[in-house]
Design a protein around this motif. Structure first.
Motif, short mmCIF file in Angstrom:
data_model
loop_
_atom_site.label_atom_id
_atom_site.label_comp_id
_atom_site.label_asym_id
_atom_site.label_seq_id
_atom_site.Cartn_x
_atom_site.Cartn_y
_atom_site.Cartn_z
N PHE A 181 9.87 40.43 24.38
CA PHE A 181 8.91 41.21 23.58
C PHE A 181 8.08 40.31 22.67
O PHE A 181 6.93 40.64 22.34
CB PHE A 181 9.62 42.28 22.75
CG PHE A 181 8.65 43.20 22.04
CD1 PHE A 181 8.06 44.25 22.71
CD2 PHE A 181 8.31 42.98 20.71
CE1 PHE A 181 7.15 45.08 22.08
CE2 PHE A 181 7.40 43.80 20.07
CZ PHE A 181 6.82 44.85 20.76
N SER A 182 8.62 39.19 22.27
CA SER A 182 7.88 38.27 21.39
C SER A 182 6.62 37.74 22.07
O SER A 182 5.72 37.21 21.40
CB SER A 182 8.77 37.11 20.96
OG SER A 182 9.07 36.25 22.06
N HIS A 183 6.52 37.90 23.39
CA HIS A 183 5.35 37.45 24.14
C HIS A 183 4.33 38.58 24.37
O HIS A 183 3.33 38.38 25.07
CB HIS A 183 5.79 36.88 25.50
CG HIS A 183 6.61 35.63 25.39
ND1 HIS A 183 6.07 34.36 25.42
CD2 HIS A 183 7.94 35.45 25.23
CE1 HIS A 183 7.02 33.47 25.29
NE2 HIS A 183 8.18 34.10 25.18
N PHE A 184 4.60 39.74 23.79
CA PHE A 184 3.70 40.90 23.96
C PHE A 184 2.48 40.76 23.05
O PHE A 184 2.59 40.44 21.87
CB PHE A 184 4.46 42.19 23.62
CG PHE A 184 3.60 43.42 23.59
CD1 PHE A 184 3.03 43.93 24.74
CD2 PHE A 184 3.34 44.07 22.38
CE1 PHE A 184 2.24 45.07 24.72
CE2 PHE A 184 2.56 45.22 22.34
CZ PHE A 184 2.01 45.72 23.51
N LYS A 185 1.30 41.01 23.61
CA LYS A 185 0.06 41.00 22.84
C LYS A 185 -0.56 42.40 22.91
O LYS A 185 -0.88 42.88 24.00
CB LYS A 185 -0.92 39.97 23.41
CG LYS A 185 -2.24 39.89 22.66
CD LYS A 185 -3.10 38.76 23.22
CE LYS A 185 -4.51 38.77 22.65
NZ LYS A 185 -4.55 38.74 21.18
N LEU B 98 4.60 48.14 28.51
CA LEU B 98 5.28 47.65 29.71
C LEU B 98 4.28 47.25 30.80
O LEU B 98 4.52 47.43 31.99
CB LEU B 98 6.25 48.71 30.24
CG LEU B 98 7.48 48.95 29.36
CD1 LEU B 98 8.39 50.00 29.98
CD2 LEU B 98 8.25 47.65 29.12
N ASN B 99 3.17 46.68 30.36
CA ASN B 99 2.14 46.22 31.29
C ASN B 99 2.16 44.70 31.33
O ASN B 99 1.99 44.04 30.31
CB ASN B 99 0.77 46.72 30.81
CG ASN B 99 -0.33 46.48 31.83
OD1 ASN B 99 -0.33 45.47 32.52
ND2 ASN B 99 -1.26 47.41 31.90
N GLN B 100 2.35 44.15 32.53
CA GLN B 100 2.43 42.69 32.68
C GLN B 100 1.19 41.98 32.13
O GLN B 100 1.28 40.84 31.65
CB GLN B 100 2.62 42.35 34.16
CG GLN B 100 2.75 40.85 34.45
CD GLN B 100 4.00 40.24 33.83
OE1 GLN B 100 5.12 40.56 34.24
NE2 GLN B 100 3.82 39.37 32.85
N ASP B 101 0.05 42.65 32.18
CA ASP B 101 -1.20 42.03 31.71
C ASP B 101 -1.15 41.65 30.24
O ASP B 101 -1.91 40.78 29.80
CB ASP B 101 -2.37 42.98 31.92
CG ASP B 101 -2.72 43.16 33.39
OD1 ASP B 101 -2.23 42.36 34.21
OD2 ASP B 101 -3.45 44.11 33.71
N TYR B 102 -0.26 42.29 29.47
CA TYR B 102 -0.23 42.05 28.03
C TYR B 102 0.94 41.17 27.60
O TYR B 102 1.29 41.11 26.42
CB TYR B 102 -0.21 43.39 27.29
CG TYR B 102 -1.33 44.30 27.74
CD1 TYR B 102 -2.63 43.83 27.86
CD2 TYR B 102 -1.09 45.63 28.10
CE1 TYR B 102 -3.66 44.64 28.31
CE2 TYR B 102 -2.11 46.44 28.55
CZ TYR B 102 -3.40 45.94 28.66
OH TYR B 102 -4.42 46.75 29.10
N TYR B 103 1.53 40.48 28.56
CA TYR B 103 2.59 39.50 28.30
C TYR B 103 2.20 38.18 28.96
O TYR B 103 1.63 38.18 30.06
CB TYR B 103 3.92 39.95 28.90
CG TYR B 103 4.58 41.12 28.21
CD1 TYR B 103 5.65 40.93 27.34
CD2 TYR B 103 4.17 42.43 28.46
CE1 TYR B 103 6.28 42.01 26.72
CE2 TYR B 103 4.79 43.51 27.86
CZ TYR B 103 5.85 43.29 26.98
OH TYR B 103 6.47 44.37 26.38
#
Length: 267
Positions: free
Chosen positions: A162-166, A219-224
């Motif tokens: 989660f720390s990689h979520f933007k 939970l969208n890969q685009d935002y990690y």
């Protein structure tokens, strides 16, 4: 086209908002769609509200959304209603003086370049045309959701990924900020208000509401910038579900959303 009288809009908003109506219903009433209006539903999704708009107007009705899946469903459910659907992003619309009304319900927060979208909308409207938006507002747009996601953020099983979520969303903190943004793009803003709307739901329904919108970001890969794992997704959903159960009092959750309601006119 005669110029509309917006002088009573604040009073009317209070009237509409006191009734147990959804945010979209309030926005539709504030926009006062007339029988001959040409209307663009910007961010139309599966077309539920586009079909409602068609029932209000005999003019041209167009729905725009970037999701191919949602467009397929919208087209299937709108057969025989003479609604035009186009798969494109709000940043890419290129209409010129084509609409009397632009209806934008719960989509503004997803726009990657809000200023460009507003300029596109200004160009798309006829003279005296109006745009109405309703969308989540403020960074703490929904305290319930934020609280649940904070648990994901702290949990040993999920905190690293989660720390990689933007965050993909666009939120402003005040109604004045939204007003200034639209005025910068040439509009006259006749109404702008952030309202905290509270509704009661079971934890299961709160999870459904979360899953119908917010989860498309979280939970969208685009935002990690790191690969999401099946385990992360599964545990994320589990944590959020338990969070909503914890928030319930006597089986019901008081779900709070901060929402911007804004009406602006192209003079």
């Amino acid at each position: 086209m005669s110029k509309m009288d917006f002088s009573k809009i604040a009073t009317e908003y209070e009237e509409y908002a006191t009734v147990q109506k959804s945010a979209s219903e309030i926005l539709l009433k504030l926009l006062k769609i007339r029988t001959n209006d040409d209307v663009l539903d910007l961010g139309c999704g599966t077309g539920h509200l586009t079909r409602k708009i068609r029932s209000l107007s005999n003019g041209n009705v167009v729905g725009v959304d970037p999701s191919e899946g949602m467009m397929r469903e919208a087209i299937e459910k709108s057969k025989g209603l003479e609604i035009v659907y186009e798969i494109k992003s709000a940043e890419d619309i290129d209409y010129v003086e084509s609409f009397d009304v632009i209806f934008c319900n719960s989509a503004f927060q997803w726009f990657k370049d809000p200023e460009k979208v507003i300029k596109n909308c200004y160009r798309a409207l006829k003279r005296n045309g109006r745009i109405g938006i309703q969308a989540p507002a403020k960074k703490i747009y929904c305290p319930n959701f934020i609280e649940a996601v904070e648990m994901v953020k702290r949990d040993e099983r999920t905190k690293e990924i989660f720390s990689h979520f933007k965050e993909p969303w666009f939120f402003l903190e005040t109604a004045e900020e939204y007003k200034s943004l639209f005025e910068k793009c040439g509009f006259k803003v006749v109404f702008s208000k952030i309202e905290t709307i509270t509704t009661e739901h079971t934890p299961e329904d709160v999870l459904k509401i979360f899953s119908s919108g917010a989860i498309a970001g979280y939970l969208n890969q685009d935002y990690y910038n790191i690969k999401l794992t099946a385990n992360y997704i599964s545990v994320f959903k589990e944590i959020v579900r338990k969070a909503f159960e914890y928030q319930a009092k006597k089986g019901m959750v008081k779900l709070k959303f901060n929402r911007i309601f804004l009406i602006a006119v192209k003079e």
